[in-house]
Design a protein around this motif. Structure first.
Motif, PDB file in Angstrom:
ATOM      1  N   GLY A   1      -5.306   4.416   3.731  1.00  0.00           N
ATOM      2  CA  GLY A   1      -5.751   4.422   2.344  1.00  0.00           C
ATOM      3  C   GLY A   1      -4.722   3.823   1.406  1.00  0.00           C
ATOM      4  O   GLY A   1      -5.036   2.990   0.551  1.00  0.00           O
ATOM      5  N   ALA A   2      -3.467   4.234   1.583  1.00  0.00           N
ATOM      6  CA  ALA A   2      -2.409   3.728   0.709  1.00  0.00           C
ATOM      7  C   ALA A   2      -2.166   2.236   0.917  1.00  0.00           C
ATOM      8  O   ALA A   2      -2.008   1.474  -0.033  1.00  0.00           O
ATOM      9  N   THR A   3      -2.164   1.802   2.186  1.00  0.00           N
ATOM     10  CA  THR A   3      -1.893   0.400   2.487  1.00  0.00           C
ATOM     11  C   THR A   3      -3.006  -0.505   1.996  1.00  0.00           C
ATOM     12  O   THR A   3      -2.756  -1.566   1.400  1.00  0.00           O
ATOM     13  N   GLN A   4      -4.248  -0.090   2.223  1.00  0.00           N
ATOM     14  CA  GLN A   4      -5.375  -0.902   1.771  1.00  0.00           C
ATOM     15  C   GLN A   4      -5.376  -1.046   0.268  1.00  0.00           C
ATOM     16  O   GLN A   4      -5.535  -2.133  -0.276  1.00  0.00           O
ATOM     17  N   VAL A   5      -5.200   0.073  -0.430  1.00  0.00           N
ATOM     18  CA  VAL A   5      -5.209   0.033  -1.893  1.00  0.00           C
ATOM     19  C   VAL A   5      -4.033  -0.778  -2.413  1.00  0.00           C
ATOM     20  O   VAL A   5      -4.156  -1.560  -3.353  1.00  0.00           O
ATOM     21  N   GLY A   6      -2.874  -0.574  -1.770  1.00  0.00           N
ATOM     22  CA  GLY A   6      -1.673  -1.234  -2.251  1.00  0.00           C
ATOM     23  C   GLY A   6      -1.600  -2.721  -1.957  1.00  0.00           C
ATOM     24  O   GLY A   6      -0.897  -3.456  -2.652  1.00  0.00           O
ATOM     25  N   THR A   7      -2.304  -3.180  -0.921  1.00  0.00           N
ATOM     26  CA  THR A   7      -2.161  -4.575  -0.523  1.00  0.00           C
ATOM     27  C   THR A   7      -3.406  -5.433  -0.734  1.00  0.00           C
ATOM     28  O   THR A   7      -3.285  -6.643  -0.889  1.00  0.00           O
ATOM     29  N   TYR A   8      -4.585  -4.821  -0.719  1.00  0.00           N
ATOM     30  CA  TYR A   8      -5.819  -5.605  -0.786  1.00  0.00           C
ATOM     31  C   TYR A   8      -5.888  -6.447  -2.065  1.00  0.00           C
ATOM     32  O   TYR A   8      -6.112  -7.663  -2.000  1.00  0.00           O
ATOM     33  N   ASP A   9      -5.681  -5.805  -3.214  1.00  0.00           N
ATOM     34  CA  ASP A   9      -5.733  -6.557  -4.473  1.00  0.00           C
ATOM     35  C   ASP A   9      -4.639  -7.617  -4.543  1.00  0.00           C
ATOM     36  O   ASP A   9      -4.847  -8.713  -5.070  1.00  0.00           O
ATOM     37  N   GLN A  10      -3.462  -7.273  -4.000  1.00  0.00           N
ATOM     38  CA  GLN A  10      -2.361  -8.236  -4.014  1.00  0.00           C
ATOM     39  C   GLN A  10      -2.692  -9.459  -3.162  1.00  0.00           C
ATOM     40  O   GLN A  10      -2.425 -10.603  -3.552  1.00  0.00           O
TER      41      GLN A  10
END
Length: 275
Positions: A208-217
């Motif tokens: 959850g943290a990785t997807q949220v933190g990297t997807y938009d980037q």
């Protein structure tokens, strides 16, 4: 009469009104849970063979030192070679072992994860702005809750997927997810359904943290090299890259979860290898 029509159109009440368009219909909470679960199930039916291979390779590598030479050799094979050996020796259908458990897992995991994300996000929005910190917190919380809820199905999935790789005397030979659930409860107790829950929950939080933190980037990064931000190609590339990244990051926890889910008690001491 013409003047009246003009007044209706300008106020958004006439048949041809375009000034005040009707707002888009918002999905209800139940619809969000249902669509999340349905999407998870449909996606799982595509990726299940890859998950089966991943579990078997993972457990083969983890147990290579405790098994025979053939198991050790299998653990060192490449993904294509490992897949080819399974299909040759066991048939293509073996890649779909545990499909019923995988679908059950997605019904609980995908429904809970994406549905609870919406609920938690909306509740948090009442107290603070929806920023990166909020999204990270909500993503981790919804992932942890979904993993814990779906852990019984995950245990069944790991065991059913890996059963054919075990020596005949050690196979459990579950026939369906219901058969697995019934036998696990009667033979090992209810607590066995949550073996591996700790690494599974931690893995879901990291996802959850990785997807949220990297997807938009990643979407911004791909937009800067020529893929329009709202295009299908941009979304696909960002999703693929974020998925690859979180798979690498969470692999140690995936290994721990698989080992704990599939373990059996020592016949002499009655103790489990992993606690």
């Amino acid at each position: 009469e013409r003047e009246r029509e003009r007044e209706l159109m300008s106020s958004g009440k006439g048949d041809g009104a375009v000034v005040n368009a009707a707002p888009a219909m918002e999905l209800g909470r139940t619809a969000k849970f249902v669509t999340a679960g349905l999407g998870g199930v449909l996606g799982w039916m595509v990726v299940h063979p890859f998950n089966t291979i991943a579990i078997r390779m993972n457990l083969a590598a983890a147990s290579a030192g405790a098994r025979d030479a053939a198991a050790a050799a299998a653990a060192n094979q490449s993904f294509p070679a490992f897949t080819q050996a399974i299909v040759k020796n066991e048939g293509f259908g073996s890649l779909y072992k545990g499909l019923s458990a995988g679908i059950t897992r997605q019904i609980f995991y995908a429904t809970s994860r994406f549905g609870l994300f919406e609920v938690f996000r909306d509740q948090m929005a009442k107290y603070r702005d929806t920023d990166l910190v909020s999204r990270l917190t909500v993503g981790m919380a919804s992932g942890a809750a979904a993993a814990y809820i779906s852990c019984p199905a995950e245990v069944s999935l790991v065991r059913m997927s890996n059963d054919m790789s075990l020596p005949p005397a050690q196979r459990r030979n579950y026939t369906s997810v219901m058969n697995a659930a019934t036998r696990i409860a009667s033979e090992e107790g209810i607590s066995a359904f949550w073996r591996g829950s700790s690494p599974f929950v931690l893995r879901a939080m990291l996802v959850g943290a990785t997807q949220v933190g990297t997807y938009d980037q990643f979407r911004e990064s791909f937009a800067s090299v020529g893929l329009p931000r709202n295009s299908t190609s941009n979304v696909f590339a960002a999703s693929l890259t974020a998925g690859l990244l979180y798979s690498i990051i969470t692999m140690p926890l995936e290994t721990a979860k698989n080992c704990m889910s599939s373990q059996t008690a020592d016949p002499i001491t009655g103790k489990l290898p992993y606690t």
